[in-house]
Design an enzyme around this catalytic site. Structure first.
Site, PDB file in Angstrom:
ATOM      1  N   ARG A   1     -17.557  21.636 -19.061  1.00 18.31           N
ATOM      2  CA  ARG A   1     -17.996  22.755 -18.197  1.00 18.31           C
ATOM      3  C   ARG A   1     -17.276  24.048 -18.578  1.00 18.31           C
ATOM      4  O   ARG A   1     -16.062  24.071 -18.768  1.00 18.31           O
ATOM      5  CB  ARG A   1     -17.694  22.436 -16.732  1.00 18.31           C
ATOM      6  CG  ARG A   1     -17.939  23.591 -15.793  1.00 18.31           C
ATOM      7  CD  ARG A   1     -17.644  23.200 -14.372  1.00 18.31           C
ATOM      8  NE  ARG A   1     -16.251  22.864 -14.171  1.00 18.31           N
ATOM      9  CZ  ARG A   1     -15.319  23.705 -13.697  1.00 18.31           C
ATOM     10  NH1 ARG A   1     -15.648  24.944 -13.382  1.00 18.31           N
ATOM     11  NH2 ARG A   1     -14.084  23.301 -13.529  1.00 18.31           N
TER      12      ARG A   1
ATOM     13  N   HIS B   1      -7.833  19.834 -17.148  1.00 21.22           N
ATOM     14  CA  HIS B   1      -7.388  21.232 -17.161  1.00 21.22           C
ATOM     15  C   HIS B   1      -6.030  21.260 -17.846  1.00 21.22           C
ATOM     16  O   HIS B   1      -5.165  20.434 -17.551  1.00 21.22           O
ATOM     17  CB  HIS B   1      -7.288  21.745 -15.716  1.00 21.22           C
ATOM     18  CG  HIS B   1      -7.156  23.235 -15.611  1.00 21.22           C
ATOM     19  ND1 HIS B   1      -6.043  23.912 -16.048  1.00 21.22           N
ATOM     20  CD2 HIS B   1      -7.989  24.179 -15.121  1.00 21.22           C
ATOM     21  CE1 HIS B   1      -6.207  25.210 -15.822  1.00 21.22           C
ATOM     22  NE2 HIS B   1      -7.391  25.399 -15.261  1.00 21.22           N
TER      23      HIS B   1
ATOM     24  N   ARG C   1     -11.765  24.608 -22.916  1.00 24.98           N
ATOM     25  CA  ARG C   1     -10.757  23.917 -22.113  1.00 24.98           C
ATOM     26  C   ARG C   1     -10.366  22.557 -22.702  1.00 24.98           C
ATOM     27  O   ARG C   1      -9.200  22.176 -22.665  1.00 24.98           O
ATOM     28  CB  ARG C   1     -11.320  23.736 -20.700  1.00 24.98           C
ATOM     29  CG  ARG C   1     -10.316  23.364 -19.702  1.00 24.98           C
ATOM     30  CD  ARG C   1     -10.901  23.399 -18.315  1.00 24.98           C
ATOM     31  NE  ARG C   1     -10.866  24.726 -17.748  1.00 24.98           N
ATOM     32  CZ  ARG C   1     -11.347  25.035 -16.545  1.00 24.98           C
ATOM     33  NH1 ARG C   1     -11.902  24.101 -15.807  1.00 24.98           N
ATOM     34  NH2 ARG C   1     -11.285  26.250 -16.078  1.00 24.98           N
TER      35      ARG C   1
ATOM     36  N   HIS D   1      -9.481  17.212 -13.761  1.00 16.42           N
ATOM     37  CA  HIS D   1      -9.841  18.400 -12.985  1.00 16.42           C
ATOM     38  C   HIS D   1     -11.280  18.389 -12.488  1.00 16.42           C
ATOM     39  O   HIS D   1     -11.553  18.797 -11.366  1.00 16.42           O
ATOM     40  CB  HIS D   1      -9.597  19.614 -13.879  1.00 16.42           C
ATOM     41  CG  HIS D   1      -9.857  20.939 -13.235  1.00 16.42           C
ATOM     42  ND1 HIS D   1      -9.141  21.373 -12.139  1.00 16.42           N
ATOM     43  CD2 HIS D   1     -10.744  21.926 -13.522  1.00 16.42           C
ATOM     44  CE1 HIS D   1      -9.570  22.582 -11.779  1.00 16.42           C
ATOM     45  NE2 HIS D   1     -10.547  22.929 -12.592  1.00 16.42           N
TER      46      HIS D   1
ATOM     47  N   GLU E   1     -11.825  34.239 -18.673  1.00 16.06           N
ATOM     48  CA  GLU E   1     -11.335  32.861 -18.792  1.00 16.06           C
ATOM     49  C   GLU E   1     -11.789  32.269 -20.114  1.00 16.06           C
ATOM     50  O   GLU E   1     -12.675  32.817 -20.784  1.00 16.06           O
ATOM     51  CB  GLU E   1     -11.808  32.016 -17.597  1.00 16.06           C
ATOM     52  CG  GLU E   1     -11.024  32.347 -16.330  1.00 16.06           C
ATOM     53  CD  GLU E   1     -11.440  31.547 -15.107  1.00 16.06           C
ATOM     54  OE1 GLU E   1     -12.310  30.669 -15.226  1.00 16.06           O
ATOM     55  OE2 GLU E   1     -10.880  31.812 -14.036  1.00 16.06           O
TER      56      GLU E   1
HETATM   57  P1  FAD Z   1     -15.808  19.700  -2.861  1.00 22.89           P
HETATM   58  O1  FAD Z   1     -15.514  21.130  -2.649  1.00 22.89           O
HETATM   59  O2  FAD Z   1     -14.758  18.871  -3.473  1.00 22.89           O
HETATM   60  O3  FAD Z   1     -16.219  19.062  -1.461  1.00 22.89           O
HETATM   61  C1  FAD Z   1     -16.454  17.673  -1.355  1.00 22.89           C
HETATM   62  C2  FAD Z   1     -16.481  17.315   0.105  1.00 22.89           C
HETATM   63  O4  FAD Z   1     -16.921  15.973   0.281  1.00 22.89           O
HETATM   64  C3  FAD Z   1     -15.124  17.394   0.796  1.00 22.89           C
HETATM   65  O5  FAD Z   1     -15.340  17.977   2.046  1.00 22.89           O
HETATM   66  C4  FAD Z   1     -14.715  15.928   0.941  1.00 22.89           C
HETATM   67  O6  FAD Z   1     -13.824  15.675   2.007  1.00 22.89           O
HETATM   68  C5  FAD Z   1     -16.068  15.313   1.218  1.00 22.89           C
HETATM   69  N1  FAD Z   1     -16.164  13.875   0.973  1.00 22.89           N
HETATM   70  C6  FAD Z   1     -15.853  13.175  -0.145  1.00 22.89           C
HETATM   71  N2  FAD Z   1     -16.144  11.872   0.042  1.00 22.89           N
HETATM   72  C7  FAD Z   1     -16.637  11.743   1.295  1.00 22.89           C
HETATM   73  C8  FAD Z   1     -17.101  10.650   2.084  1.00 22.89           C
HETATM   74  N3  FAD Z   1     -17.109   9.394   1.638  1.00 22.89           N
HETATM   75  N4  FAD Z   1     -17.539  10.896   3.337  1.00 22.89           N
HETATM   76  C9  FAD Z   1     -17.529  12.142   3.848  1.00 22.89           C
HETATM   77  N5  FAD Z   1     -17.086  13.215   3.151  1.00 22.89           N
HETATM   78  C10 FAD Z   1     -16.660  13.012   1.894  1.00 22.89           C
HETATM   79  N6  FAD Z   1     -14.436  25.980 -10.001  1.00 22.89           N
HETATM   80  C11 FAD Z   1     -14.832  27.249 -10.248  1.00 22.89           C
HETATM   81  O7  FAD Z   1     -16.019  27.499 -10.437  1.00 22.89           O
HETATM   82  N7  FAD Z   1     -13.920  28.250 -10.249  1.00 22.89           N
HETATM   83  C12 FAD Z   1     -12.589  28.047 -10.045  1.00 22.89           C
HETATM   84  O8  FAD Z   1     -11.805  28.973 -10.047  1.00 22.89           O
HETATM   85  C13 FAD Z   1     -12.149  26.722  -9.800  1.00 22.89           C
HETATM   86  N8  FAD Z   1     -10.847  26.447  -9.592  1.00 22.89           N
HETATM   87  C14 FAD Z   1     -10.480  25.179  -9.207  1.00 22.89           C
HETATM   88  C15 FAD Z   1      -9.154  24.923  -8.861  1.00 22.89           C
HETATM   89  C16 FAD Z   1      -8.791  23.682  -8.391  1.00 22.89           C
HETATM   90  C17 FAD Z   1      -7.364  23.412  -7.990  1.00 22.89           C
HETATM   91  C18 FAD Z   1      -9.757  22.646  -8.300  1.00 22.89           C
HETATM   92  C19 FAD Z   1      -9.388  21.284  -7.798  1.00 22.89           C
HETATM   93  C20 FAD Z   1     -11.067  22.884  -8.682  1.00 22.89           C
HETATM   94  C21 FAD Z   1     -11.433  24.145  -9.136  1.00 22.89           C
HETATM   95  N9  FAD Z   1     -12.745  24.421  -9.510  1.00 22.89           N
HETATM   96  C22 FAD Z   1     -13.129  25.704  -9.772  1.00 22.89           C
HETATM   97  C23 FAD Z   1     -13.788  23.391  -9.388  1.00 22.89           C
HETATM   98  C24 FAD Z   1     -14.536  23.601  -8.072  1.00 22.89           C
HETATM   99  O9  FAD Z   1     -13.631  24.024  -7.086  1.00 22.89           O
HETATM  100  C25 FAD Z   1     -15.225  22.345  -7.602  1.00 22.89           C
HETATM  101  O10 FAD Z   1     -15.918  21.737  -8.651  1.00 22.89           O
HETATM  102  C26 FAD Z   1     -16.236  22.683  -6.506  1.00 22.89           C
HETATM  103  O11 FAD Z   1     -15.604  23.407  -5.495  1.00 22.89           O
HETATM  104  C27 FAD Z   1     -16.869  21.415  -5.978  1.00 22.89           C
HETATM  105  O12 FAD Z   1     -17.588  21.720  -4.815  1.00 22.89           O
HETATM  106  P2  FAD Z   1     -18.311  20.535  -4.040  1.00 22.89           P
HETATM  107  O13 FAD Z   1     -18.850  21.118  -2.790  1.00 22.89           O
HETATM  108  O14 FAD Z   1     -19.234  19.845  -4.950  1.00 22.89           O
HETATM  109  O15 FAD Z   1     -17.133  19.508  -3.729  1.00 22.89           O
HETATM  110  C1  SIN Z   2      -8.951  27.879 -13.099  1.00 21.48           C
HETATM  111  O1  SIN Z   2      -8.776  28.830 -12.332  1.00 21.48           O
HETATM  112  O2  SIN Z   2      -8.339  27.738 -14.161  1.00 21.48           O
HETATM  113  C2  SIN Z   2      -9.968  26.865 -12.755  1.00 21.48           C
HETATM  114  C3  SIN Z   2     -11.287  27.408 -13.056  1.00 21.48           C
HETATM  115  C4  SIN Z   2     -12.307  26.322 -13.089  1.00 21.48           C
HETATM  116  O3  SIN Z   2     -12.007  25.154 -12.957  1.00 21.48           O
HETATM  117  O4  SIN Z   2     -13.467  26.685 -13.303  1.00 21.48           O
END
Ligand code: FAD
Ligand code: SIN
Length: 542
Positions: free
Chosen positions: A382, A240, A286, A347, A123
């Site tokens: 990031r 993104h 990015r 993103h 990537e």
């Molecule tokens: P999240 O996984 O977003 O979880 C947050 C949680 O908090 C959810 O369950 C939500 O419902 C809950 N929540 C929010 N507010 C409240 C509230 N007030 N009360 C109760 N619950 C609440 N990162 C990588 O490293 N590799 C990748 O390939 C990648 N691809 C991505 C593709 C997409 C489409 C997206 C959107 C992101 C991607 N990212 C990737 C980024 C990564 O997925 C996220 O940064 C990471 O998963 C965040 O994890 P988290 O547990 O912090 O938050």
């Molecule tokens: C992607 O697959 O392009 C997202 C990866 C990331 O947000 O780290």
């Protein structure tokens, strides 16, 4: 007996040792690493798997021998972070990364393999192929499935679905739990806990164009701000470069790994343009690619820029990106034959609730982890696929520190039970699209002082419409949180008079060494916004 998953929770006070807000990788992984004999309540505002984690595509960046090393991974992370990463945090991420990924595999996560070995994808801004992935392009689903299945088996963990955290309960400077509202009923619940973890994910839904699921409304940022915690680097929003430019919301992401495999960006005239912007062309950092795409869109009459999958060849496309291909076909696109229209999208939030290297915020008994937290690991931009890794590494570290927290004293517990917040903020739900439009135009990919100042003033005016409500609907709670978080992002962006990483200002277009520091925003005891800074902990230079 373990309670069933709860989607219809009666209004009540729930006593637990640990309250975790959010069920993405940060929340679930932390829960799994807490002592198994102690009670954990996971509060999540939608269904358990609805999170950014679930939709992650590209994979998890991790340095595994023999070709890679934590040192190389660290160097790439620091370089992408544009002088704003804290080096000790990056060292932890890259050194502890391999062990947590092995642990995830031991929990049952299945990653793609080639010749019996883990297959590594490439990537942007990575000097080497180091991205492990699952089912080609469905890494997040595999990670979330694995963690959720383990949580379901854990008798000490109860998940409260459709329960939105609305206010942190703070007594004498310590967090003693969280007040939440049921969705959609609005009944108020109080979780009294010795330790509370905010793991609420990102802020993408503050923008008109976003890759994030609708739950990403920066609730944790607003909750922590209202509780008086310090937040840092919230001006750094990663855009993104390649989401599908169709009508849907959120926008469907097309993984950066497509460019890692040879996909090319084309402008409205069908010309490749990335080498005009950066020597690494499609694999530039990015932020550079997102700004380049945005600039080409502004220059084109029809606003269109395209991603051409054809250099990959149909067979490689199918084996590496089956999910993306399926989704594009379903939406009427045929990338095997024609480039697909793309747009940049909000993103990822680099900054967040300021913590130490164990997730401890500056409020007693309050921790934060994952995308809503800032331990200084991602700097101004990031590195791709470092976020899932961040949730795994810092989730485990947060759990270890949370387990050391003493029980609430009996007197504090009584106070906690008695304490009445009664001021859950709510704003008119129809503010949401207005906030998204304003954030995209004025606190977006390209900013300037005038537009940031206007955005801050408008958000402050809307904030005046926030009022206390005994049990607001989710959309009203989210609108209030989006308004407050947006105001903080605009204020921090206005304060930082330079361009660095994902923060680009036309009135200050250059990086400026005097700004090699983190911007801290917080609510002063008088209720005003206060802004300060802290030096970067790093040996690198601009
Ligand atoms: P999240 O996984 O977003 O979880 C947050 C949680 O908090 C959810 O369950 C939500 O419902 C809950 N929540 C929010 N507010 C409240 C509230 N007030 N009360 C109760 N619950 C609440 N990162 C990588 O490293 N590799 C990748 O390939 C990648 N691809 C991505 C593709 C997409 C489409 C997206 C959107 C992101 C991607 N990212 C990737 C980024 C990564 O997925 C996220 O940064 C990471 O998963 C965040 O994890 P988290 O547990 O912090 O938050
Ligand atoms: C992607 O697959 O392009 C997202 C990866 C990331 O947000 O780290």
């Amino acid at each position: 007996m373990k309670p069933e998953l709860s989607s219809d929770v009666p209004a009540q006070t729930i006593r637990c040792r640990y309250a975790i807000i959010g069920s993405g990788i940060a929340g679930l992984w932390t829960a799994l690493h807490l002592p198994q004999q102690e009670s954990v309540a996971i509060i999540t505002k939608s269904t358990v798997r609805e999170s950014s984690t679930q939709y992650a595509q590209g994979g998890i960046a991790v340095s595994l021998p023999p070709t890679d090393s934590p040192e190389l991974h660290k160097q790439d992370t620091l370089e992408a972070g544009a002088g704003l990463c804290d080096e000790p945090a990056v060292e932890i991420l890259t050194q502890e990364g391999p062990q947590v990924v092995e642990e995830l595999i031991s929990y049952g996560a299945v990653f793609d393999r080639e010749d019996g070995h883990l297959a590594y994808g490439r990537e942007a801004a990575h000097g080497i192929s180091r991205i492990v992935h699952a089912h080609g392009d469905a890494t997040g689903e595999e990670v979330e499935r694995t963690a959720y299945e383990a949580v379901r088996e854990a008798p000490n963990i109860t998940i409260y679905q459709e329960t939105a955290a609305a206010e942190l309960l703070v007594v004498d400077g310590e967090c003693v739990g969280v007040e939440a509202v049921g969705v959609p009923g609005g009944e108020v619940m109080r979780f009294i806990a010795d330790v509370t973890l905010v793991a609420t994910g990102g802020a993408g839904s503050l923008y008109k164009y976003s890759s994030n699921p609708p739950v990403a409304t920066a609730d944790g940022i607003a909750l922590a701000y209202r509780a008086g915690a310090a937040l840092e680097d919230v001006e750094f929003i990663q855009f993104h470069p390649t989401a599908l430019a169709d009508e849907g919301y959120p926008k469907f992401l097309i993984s950066e790994a497509v460019r890692g495999e040879g996909g090319k960006l084309l402008n409205a005239d069908g010309e490749e343009f990335m080498s005009r912007y950066h020597p690494r062309a499609e694999l530039a950092p990015r932020d550079v690619v997102a700004r380049a795409v945005y600039s080409e869109m502004l220059e084109a009459d029809n606003n269109q820029v395209y991603l051409d999958f054809r250099p990959l060849g149909t067979q490689r496309m199918r084996e590496r990106f089956p999910g993306i291909l399926d989704e594009l076909h379903q939406r009427g696109f045929t990338p095997e034959q024609q480039p697909v229209p793309i747009t940049p999208v909000a993103h990822y939030m680099m900054g967040g609730i300021a913590t130490d290297l164990h997730g401890q915020t500056d409020i007693g008994r309050l921790f934060a982890c994952g995308e809503c937290a800032s331990y200084g690991v991602h700097g101004a931009n990031r590195l791709a696929s470092n976020s899932l890794l961040d949730g795994l590494v810092f989730g485990k570290r947060s759990a270890a520190a949370m387990a050391q927290t003493e029980l609430l004293a009996a007197a504090s517990e009584e106070q906690a039970v008695a304490c009445k917040q009664n001021h859950i903020p709510a704003a008119p739900a129809d503010l949401k699209p207005q906030i998204q439009q304003l954030m995209w135009k004025q606190v977006g990919i390209i900013r300037d002082g005038d537009s940031l100042a206007r955005a801050q003033a408008q958000l402050a005016e809307w904030a005046d419409q926030i009022s206390a409500s005994p049990g607001p609907a989710l959309a009203e709670l989210e609108a209030a949180n989006m308004c407050q978080a947006g105001m903080l992002m605009a204020a921090a962006a206005l304060h930082r008079t330079e361009s660095r990483g994902a923060h680009y200002r036309t009135d200050f277009p250059d990086i400026n060494g005097t700004w090699r520091k983190h911007v801290i925003v917080r609510r002063s005891p008088a209720g005003d916004l206060s802004i300060s800074d802290r030096p970067v902990e790093s040996n690198t230079t601009d």
